[in-house]
Design an enzyme around this catalytic site. Structure first.
Site, PDB file in Angstrom:
ATOM      1  N   GLU A  57       0.830  -1.217   0.000  1.00 29.60           N
ATOM      2  CA  GLU A  57       0.000   0.000   0.000  1.00 29.60           C
ATOM      3  C   GLU A  57       0.860   1.261   0.000  1.00 29.60           C
ATOM      4  O   GLU A  57       2.048   1.222   0.337  1.00 29.60           O
ATOM      5  CB  GLU A  57      -0.934   0.019   1.213  1.00 29.60           C
ATOM      6  CG  GLU A  57      -0.209  -0.005   2.546  1.00 29.60           C
ATOM      7  CD  GLU A  57      -1.054   0.515   3.708  1.00 29.60           C
ATOM      8  OE1 GLU A  57      -1.591   1.629   3.605  1.00 29.60           O
ATOM      9  OE2 GLU A  57      -1.140  -0.200   4.730  1.00 29.60           O
ATOM     10  N   LYS A  95      -3.374  -2.447  15.980  1.00 27.63           N
ATOM     11  CA  LYS A  95      -2.800  -1.564  16.999  1.00 27.63           C
ATOM     12  C   LYS A  95      -3.787  -1.288  18.107  1.00 27.63           C
ATOM     13  O   LYS A  95      -4.986  -1.194  17.863  1.00 27.63           O
ATOM     14  CB  LYS A  95      -2.565  -0.207  16.349  1.00 27.63           C
ATOM     15  CG  LYS A  95      -1.256  -0.047  15.732  1.00 27.63           C
ATOM     16  CD  LYS A  95      -0.952   1.440  15.655  1.00 27.63           C
ATOM     17  CE  LYS A  95       0.382   1.598  15.013  1.00 27.63           C
ATOM     18  NZ  LYS A  95       0.273   1.592  13.552  1.00 27.63           N
TER      19      LYS A  95
HETATM   20  N1  PSU Z   1      -2.309   1.372  10.671  1.00 27.31           N
HETATM   21  C1  PSU Z   1      -0.963   1.486  10.719  1.00 27.31           C
HETATM   22  N2  PSU Z   1      -0.318   2.168   9.740  1.00 27.31           N
HETATM   23  C2  PSU Z   1      -0.993   2.734   8.696  1.00 27.31           C
HETATM   24  C3  PSU Z   1      -2.419   2.579   8.641  1.00 27.31           C
HETATM   25  C4  PSU Z   1      -3.023   1.896   9.655  1.00 27.31           C
HETATM   26  O1  PSU Z   1      -0.339   0.994  11.634  1.00 27.31           O
HETATM   27  O2  PSU Z   1      -0.366   3.355   7.826  1.00 27.31           O
HETATM   28  C5  PSU Z   1      -3.165   3.143   7.475  1.00 27.31           C
HETATM   29  C6  PSU Z   1      -3.486   2.027   6.472  1.00 27.31           C
HETATM   30  O3  PSU Z   1      -3.405   2.545   5.171  1.00 27.31           O
HETATM   31  C7  PSU Z   1      -4.931   1.699   6.809  1.00 27.31           C
HETATM   32  C8  PSU Z   1      -5.458   3.064   7.145  1.00 27.31           C
HETATM   33  O4  PSU Z   1      -5.645   1.112   5.743  1.00 27.31           O
HETATM   34  O5  PSU Z   1      -4.412   3.652   7.899  1.00 27.31           O
HETATM   35  C9  PSU Z   1      -6.745   2.991   7.935  1.00 27.31           C
HETATM   36  O6  PSU Z   1      -7.294   4.253   8.025  1.00 27.31           O
HETATM   37  P1  PSU Z   1      -8.790   4.414   8.573  1.00 27.31           P
HETATM   38  O7  PSU Z   1      -8.709   4.021  10.011  1.00 27.31           O
HETATM   39  O8  PSU Z   1      -9.084   5.856   8.385  1.00 27.31           O
HETATM   40  O9  PSU Z   1      -9.641   3.520   7.745  1.00 27.31           O
END
Ligand code: PSU
Ligand code: MN
Length: 304
Positions: A25, A159
């Site tokens: 990603e 996390k």
């Molecule tokens: N968790 C991490 N690092 C990240 C992300 C999540 O430890 O970079 C990023 C990923 O791209 C994940 C996104 O898909 O955050 C999720 O965002 P949201 O909670 O807004 O859906």
């Protein structure tokens, strides 16, 4: 549909040669880590995949196309630019139509990977159900994607900025298997333990590939979470990181951060408060996921 998809020369060649291709990603580059460590890590992760017999395909939205595989200049641009949009499922049509630059989240990367015929995706952490979601309704679109799109996602668990228990409940409702790679406890990204069990423990790449292939042969939609714990020596102390996450969450609430800003804000705060030790852990776990992901992708490729 293919008019929106552009494969890099490396990915195109890998495809023709029948090599296993692994999706990566770009939100982790643009919104998940600071420059220049983000670009350096992205390059190293790609190289780990190559060294282990796979073709890396970092995915992003550029100039009206879904790019499958980025050039060195494009990686650099994603790491450095300030105006890159965080692109999840809802954003793809708009960003492509208006030819804006978008960094794909786990959800958007899964969609793009499936369109390009890629079955495995390596990242750090997935989005999930946020703490307090019973009032904010902040649930990452990543979870819905795992329920619908046929891509296996190798990560280091969820996390604890998230509500891990509710995240598991949501995945259970949606029928998404959560596999522990060599562990029966779900890892919590910076630490190897979360206090929650995974659904199934599998110990080899072949077993993971067999499970995914069986699920997909049956035409069961959706992917799977393959949770690979951070290496022991790189893991952070549980109490140390818990304390910092609590502080980051309190500040997010105080500042009324909401919507797509929540996750990047929390990641940035945690990095700042740990004075970089969370970043080192993050880099180590992504590389470790690339190693395991390469083995799974190879096993999947010989099990078509
Ligand atoms: N968790 C991490 N690092 C990240 C992300 C999540 O430890 O970079 C990023 C990923 O791209 C994940 C996104 O898909 O955050 C999720 O965002 P949201 O909670 O807004 O859906
Ligand atoms: Mn959200």
């Amino acid at each position: 549909m293919q008019q929106y998809i552009e494969l890099s020369a490396e990915v195109q060649k890998g495809k023709e040669q029948g090599l296993p291709i692994v999706a990566l990603e770009s939100t982790i580059i643009s919104h998940g880590m600071p420059y220049p460590q983000n670009v350096q890590t992205a390059r190293e992760v790609e190289q780990i995949l190559r060294d282990n017999g796979c073709v890396p395909a970092t995915i992003a939205l550029i100039d009206g196309k879904i790019k499958i595989g980025l050039s060195d200049e494009e990686l650099e641009m994603f790491g450095n630019a300030k105006n890159v949009a965080k692109a999840s499922r809802r954003d793809i049509g708009y960003l492509l139509a208006t030819k804006q630059t978008g960094a794909t989240t786990v959800a958007a990367t899964m969609i793009s990977a499936e369109l390009a015929g890629i079955e495995l995706f390596v990242t750090g952490g997935i989005g999930g159900v946020h703490r307090g979601a019973e009032t904010t309704m902040d649930i990452s679109a990543d979870l819905e994607e795992l329920a619908t799109t046929k891509v296996g996602v190798v990560c280091a668990g969820a996390k604890s900025i998230l509500d891990i228990g509710l995240t598991l409940e949501y995945l259970e409702t949606k029928g998404v298997p959560v596999i522990g790679y060599g562990t029966s406890e779900l890892p919590a990204f910076y630490t190897r333990k979360s206090g929650f069990d995974v659904n199934f423990r599998l110990d080899t790449p072949q077993e993971v590939a067999e499970m995914l292939r069986t699920k997909w042969n049956l035409n069961l939609q959706g992917g799977a979470v393959i949770a690979n714990p951070i290496p022991e020596k790189e893991a952070l102390d549980h109490d140390f990181i818990t304390n910092i996450i609590e502080k980051a969450l309190a500040e997010a609430e105080e500042k009324h951060i909401h919507g797509k800003e929540v996750t990047p804000f929390l990641l940035g705060k945690v990095k700042e408060l740990t004075e970089g030790s969370s970043l080192e852990a993050n880099i180590a776990l992504v590389k470790n996921n690339a190693l395991v992901g390469a083995q799974i992708a190879k096993a999947l490729n010989t099990n078509k």
